[in-house]
Scaffold this motif. Sequence first.
Motif, PDB file in Angstrom:
ATOM      1  N   GLN A  86       1.067 -29.026 -27.492  1.00  0.00           N
ATOM      2  CA  GLN A  86       1.256 -27.612 -28.360  1.00  0.00           C
ATOM      3  C   GLN A  86       1.320 -26.881 -27.133  1.00  0.00           C
ATOM      4  OE1 GLN A  86       1.150 -27.022 -31.717  1.00  0.00           O
ATOM      5  NE2 GLN A  86       1.706 -24.962 -31.221  1.00  0.00           N
ATOM      6  N   LEU A  87       0.506 -26.928 -26.074  1.00  0.00           N
ATOM      7  CA  LEU A  87       0.772 -25.967 -25.141  1.00  0.00           C
ATOM      8  C   LEU A  87       2.271 -25.785 -24.570  1.00  0.00           C
ATOM      9  CD1 LEU A  87      -0.766 -23.699 -23.119  1.00  0.00           C
ATOM     10  CD2 LEU A  87      -1.216 -25.733 -21.541  1.00  0.00           C
ATOM     11  N   GLU A 136      -3.059 -31.359 -27.489  1.00  0.00           N
ATOM     12  CA  GLU A 136      -3.441 -29.942 -26.988  1.00  0.00           C
ATOM     13  C   GLU A 136      -2.302 -29.648 -25.786  1.00  0.00           C
ATOM     14  OE1 GLU A 136      -7.287 -29.674 -25.552  1.00  0.00           O
ATOM     15  OE2 GLU A 136      -8.299 -29.447 -27.598  1.00  0.00           O
ATOM     16  N   ARG A 151      -6.673 -36.059 -28.454  1.00  0.00           N
ATOM     17  CA  ARG A 151      -7.062 -34.606 -28.540  1.00  0.00           C
ATOM     18  C   ARG A 151      -6.429 -33.884 -27.078  1.00  0.00           C
ATOM     19  NH1 ARG A 151     -12.385 -31.602 -30.127  1.00  0.00           N
ATOM     20  NH2 ARG A 151     -11.671 -29.729 -30.482  1.00  0.00           N
ATOM     21  N   ASP A 152      -6.355 -34.528 -25.988  1.00  0.00           N
ATOM     22  CA  ASP A 152      -6.019 -33.803 -24.919  1.00  0.00           C
ATOM     23  C   ASP A 152      -4.205 -34.059 -25.010  1.00  0.00           C
ATOM     24  OD1 ASP A 152      -8.349 -33.400 -23.956  1.00  0.00           O
ATOM     25  OD2 ASP A 152      -8.072 -35.333 -22.481  1.00  0.00           O
TER      26      ASP A 152
END
Length: 122
Positions: A66-67, A63, A59-60
């Motif tokens: 995507q960032l 994320e 998940r990290d």
Amino acid sequence: MGTSQKKEPNVSGTEKELTPDQTLGLVSLSLMQKLSQKDPSFSWLEEDKIEKVNLKNLRDRLELTQLAINTGAPLTTSEVTALIGAKPGKSKLERAGLLATKIARNVWKISKITQGNSFYRN
């Protein structure tokens, strides 16, 4: 002279039931036997933790990827390796729908692959 009376344990219910003290003793005994082995494995304790850690890491990573795409932030080679999962060897790396482009020495930018900027033949 007094007669000594031996108290017999109260047996209520079935004889197979263990008291809480006996249960704790058995658990402690099995743990001590496990610890006395040369290579004690507590995999039965760690499986849930490993799965949760793996999901958190995934998940990290998603994320952060995507960032990096949304902001267009410059990334180092090691950051690109961590996010994409492969060390870039050339000036462009395409993997899993992402394109890492080398801007300068140790400076990379990640973007999503569109039909127009794919340099590999599909």
